[in-house]
Design a protein around this motif. Structure first.
Motif, PDB file in Angstrom:
ATOM      1  N   ILE A 156     -42.168  22.355   5.345  1.00 23.71           N
ATOM      2  CA  ILE A 156     -41.164  23.209   5.996  1.00 23.71           C
ATOM      3  C   ILE A 156     -39.893  22.437   6.343  1.00 23.71           C
ATOM      4  O   ILE A 156     -38.799  22.986   6.348  1.00 23.71           O
ATOM      5  CB  ILE A 156     -41.786  23.848   7.265  1.00 23.71           C
ATOM      6  CG1 ILE A 156     -42.921  24.791   6.848  1.00 23.71           C
ATOM      7  CG2 ILE A 156     -40.762  24.596   8.085  1.00 23.71           C
ATOM      8  CD1 ILE A 156     -43.654  25.434   7.990  1.00 23.71           C
ATOM      9  N   GLY A 157     -40.025  21.161   6.616  1.00 25.90           N
ATOM     10  CA  GLY A 157     -38.869  20.378   7.064  1.00 25.90           C
ATOM     11  C   GLY A 157     -38.445  20.841   8.450  1.00 25.90           C
ATOM     12  O   GLY A 157     -39.276  21.293   9.249  1.00 25.90           O
ATOM     13  N   ASP A 158     -37.121  20.779   8.723  1.00 25.99           N
ATOM     14  CA  ASP A 158     -36.645  21.210  10.049  1.00 25.99           C
ATOM     15  C   ASP A 158     -36.630  22.743  10.082  1.00 25.99           C
ATOM     16  O   ASP A 158     -35.850  23.372   9.346  1.00 25.99           O
ATOM     17  CB  ASP A 158     -35.236  20.645  10.284  1.00 25.99           C
ATOM     18  CG  ASP A 158     -34.696  21.052  11.651  1.00 25.99           C
ATOM     19  OD1 ASP A 158     -35.365  21.854  12.358  1.00 25.99           O
ATOM     20  OD2 ASP A 158     -33.605  20.581  12.019  1.00 25.99           O
ATOM     21  N   PRO A 159     -37.469  23.372  10.918  1.00 22.76           N
ATOM     22  CA  PRO A 159     -37.541  24.849  10.942  1.00 22.76           C
ATOM     23  C   PRO A 159     -36.199  25.500  11.276  1.00 22.76           C
ATOM     24  O   PRO A 159     -35.955  26.635  10.874  1.00 22.76           O
ATOM     25  CB  PRO A 159     -38.571  25.143  12.036  1.00 22.76           C
ATOM     26  CG  PRO A 159     -39.260  23.854  12.329  1.00 22.76           C
ATOM     27  CD  PRO A 159     -38.345  22.740  11.903  1.00 22.76           C
ATOM     28  N   ALA A 160     -35.330  24.764  11.965  1.00 23.07           N
ATOM     29  CA  ALA A 160     -34.038  25.345  12.359  1.00 23.07           C
ATOM     30  C   ALA A 160     -33.138  25.611  11.160  1.00 23.07           C
ATOM     31  O   ALA A 160     -32.204  26.412  11.226  1.00 23.07           O
ATOM     32  CB  ALA A 160     -33.340  24.418  13.349  1.00 23.07           C
ATOM     33  N   ASP A 161     -33.413  24.966  10.026  1.00 22.49           N
ATOM     34  CA  ASP A 161     -32.580  25.176   8.827  1.00 22.49           C
ATOM     35  C   ASP A 161     -32.906  26.486   8.115  1.00 22.49           C
ATOM     36  O   ASP A 161     -32.134  26.952   7.274  1.00 22.49           O
ATOM     37  CB  ASP A 161     -32.845  24.063   7.790  1.00 22.49           C
ATOM     38  CG  ASP A 161     -32.461  22.689   8.312  1.00 22.49           C
ATOM     39  OD1 ASP A 161     -31.652  22.631   9.253  1.00 22.49           O
ATOM     40  OD2 ASP A 161     -32.990  21.700   7.768  1.00 22.49           O
TER      41      ASP A 161
ATOM     42  N   THR B 111     -42.016  30.110  14.579  1.00 19.14           N
ATOM     43  CA  THR B 111     -41.451  28.749  14.646  1.00 19.14           C
ATOM     44  C   THR B 111     -40.090  28.658  13.950  1.00 19.14           C
ATOM     45  O   THR B 111     -39.550  27.566  13.794  1.00 19.14           O
ATOM     46  CB  THR B 111     -42.403  27.726  13.980  1.00 19.14           C
ATOM     47  OG1 THR B 111     -42.442  28.010  12.567  1.00 19.14           O
ATOM     48  CG2 THR B 111     -43.815  27.791  14.560  1.00 19.14           C
ATOM     49  N   LEU B 112     -39.568  29.806  13.473  1.00 20.76           N
ATOM     50  CA  LEU B 112     -38.302  29.766  12.711  1.00 20.76           C
ATOM     51  C   LEU B 112     -37.192  30.424  13.544  1.00 20.76           C
ATOM     52  O   LEU B 112     -36.970  31.641  13.453  1.00 20.76           O
ATOM     53  CB  LEU B 112     -38.490  30.502  11.369  1.00 20.76           C
ATOM     54  CG  LEU B 112     -39.697  30.041  10.515  1.00 20.76           C
ATOM     55  CD1 LEU B 112     -39.829  30.881   9.252  1.00 20.76           C
ATOM     56  CD2 LEU B 112     -39.584  28.556  10.172  1.00 20.76           C
ATOM     57  N   PRO B 113     -36.475  29.653  14.344  1.00 16.99           N
ATOM     58  CA  PRO B 113     -35.546  30.256  15.319  1.00 16.99           C
ATOM     59  C   PRO B 113     -34.326  30.908  14.682  1.00 16.99           C
ATOM     60  O   PRO B 113     -33.697  31.775  15.291  1.00 16.99           O
ATOM     61  CB  PRO B 113     -35.126  29.061  16.191  1.00 16.99           C
ATOM     62  CG  PRO B 113     -35.326  27.849  15.308  1.00 16.99           C
ATOM     63  CD  PRO B 113     -36.490  28.183  14.424  1.00 16.99           C
ATOM     64  N   ASN B 114     -33.964  30.480  13.455  1.00 16.01           N
ATOM     65  CA  ASN B 114     -32.710  30.984  12.861  1.00 16.01           C
ATOM     66  C   ASN B 114     -32.944  31.867  11.642  1.00 16.01           C
ATOM     67  O   ASN B 114     -32.051  32.032  10.811  1.00 16.01           O
ATOM     68  CB  ASN B 114     -31.816  29.798  12.494  1.00 16.01           C
ATOM     69  CG  ASN B 114     -31.425  29.016  13.740  1.00 16.01           C
ATOM     70  OD1 ASN B 114     -31.109  29.624  14.771  1.00 16.01           O
ATOM     71  ND2 ASN B 114     -31.500  27.702  13.672  1.00 16.01           N
TER      72      ASN B 114
END
Ligand code: NDP
Ligand code: OXD
Length: 308
Positions: free
Chosen positions: A34-39, A55-58
């Motif tokens: 997944i890497g950085d979930p924010a991406d 877990t995916l805020p964006n």
């Protein structure tokens, strides 16, 4: 900006290669990397892996890998996330083939002749002109329209049923709950291409079968949840329905020992009427990401209150 892909690995690899060329600024990540979930702005899934979406805020868009979205638990998807189903010409073309194949096989008694062959019986059956065979398509969306286009050249008496009123050249159109009664009563071969929603769950059941002309047949390539299997077996055993061709079953894969496996007038195919095509689905998702980034309307946006 990244797209997280969580379905069949071979398709993920094909998409990653295609997207790297066509949209290099989009990072395609294949779950579980997944890497950085924010991406992650875009998620592509058949079903939702437990605990992922939270877990995916964006996250902006959830793409279904299929035409249907009932397999995604939409109650887990935050309201601000747009849900988009797959609208793709190869999928519709494959469904058109499946419907033409099964309707023609029923119309021309292919299954009855196969039974006769096994019994060593040489016996012509009465041949019904296509214009006297009433074929009804339940669901007049992408799949239903492609199926109707495939059937038209044979000259069948065509009808269709949808939620809202439709006008289609050469097709007698019915809609809504009241329309279902009349639709069923005049349908010799009913092809189910509905989405599975609370309003359509169990629709292939006793009430519908009782309204259909005696000896009618069904083809179901919508979802297994449309079918009341016990009511189907009862209708077939009573001779009320003549045959059923099922691409989708209430439980998939169909469990060993299920009566549908061995019923002499049921044909089962393993949810293959229209398989998602790697290249075609990638192209469709890419085109929708481009639309989304340009602020344009995407194709196949799901109305969450309707469930399709
Ligand atoms: P669409 O959303 O394009 O079309 C859905 C159609 O069903 C519309 O005509 C809609 O009516 C009608 N409908 C929905 N709810 C009702 C209702 N309550 N009463 C009457 N009509 C209703 O979907 P697609 O054609 O793209 O796909 C349909 C389904 O086919 C998918 O959801 C999936 O389940 C199944 N499918 C199966 C595949 C397989 O391999 N077996 C492959 C691909 C799809 P209206 O026109 O008024 O909106
Ligand atoms: C779909 C399917 O919904 O494959 O596309 O069933």
């Amino acid at each position: 900006m990244a797209l997280l892909y969580t379905a069949a690995p071979a398709r993920g690899a094909a998409w990653a290669a295609m997207f790297a060329e066509a949209m290099p600024e989009l990072d395609v990540r294949l779950a579980p990397d997944i890497g950085d979930p924010a991406d992650i702005r875009y998620l592509a899934a058949w079903t939702l892996p437990p605990g992922l979406i939270e877990t995916l805020p964006n996250l902006d868009v959830l793409f279904s890998i299929g035409a249907g979205v009932d397999q995604l638990d939409l109650s887990l998807v935050p309201r601000q996330v747009t849900v988009v189903r797959l609208v793709e010409p190869n999928l519709a073309a494959a469904m058109a083939e499946y419907v033409a194949m099964t309707v023609l096989a029923l119309h021309r008694d292919l299954y009855a002749y196969a039974e006769q062959q096994r019994a060593g019986v040489w016996q012509p059956l009465p041949q019904v002109p296509a214009g006297e065979r009433r074929v009804g398509i339940a669901g007049l969306g992408q799949m239903g329209s492609a199926a109707l286009d495939a059937l038209k050249p044979f000259g069948f008496a065509l009808s269709g049923w949808s939620r809202s009123p439709r006008t289609l050249p050469g097709v007698t159109c019915f809609h809504g709950d009241d329309g279902l009664r009349d639709f069923a009563a005049q349908t010799d071969i009913l092809v189910n291409l509905l989405p599975l929603t609370p309003a359509t769950r169990g629709i292939l059941g006793r009430a519908l079968f009782e309204r259909m002309p005696p000896g009618a047949a069904i083809v179901s390539a919508g979802r297994g949840g449309h079918l009341d299997a016990a009511a189907l077996v009862e209708a077939l055993d009573a001779g009320r329905l003549s045959r059923a061709i099922l691409d989708v079953t209430p439980v998939e894969p169909l469990p060993a020992g299920d009566p549908l496996w061995h019923h002499p007038r049921v044909v089962v195919t393993p949810h293959v009427a229209a398989a998602t095509d790697n290249a075609g689905s990638g192209k469709a998702v890419l085109a929708n990401i481009r639309r989304h980034r340009a602020g344009a309307a995407m194709q196949g946006v799901v109305a969450r209150d309707r469930g399709y």
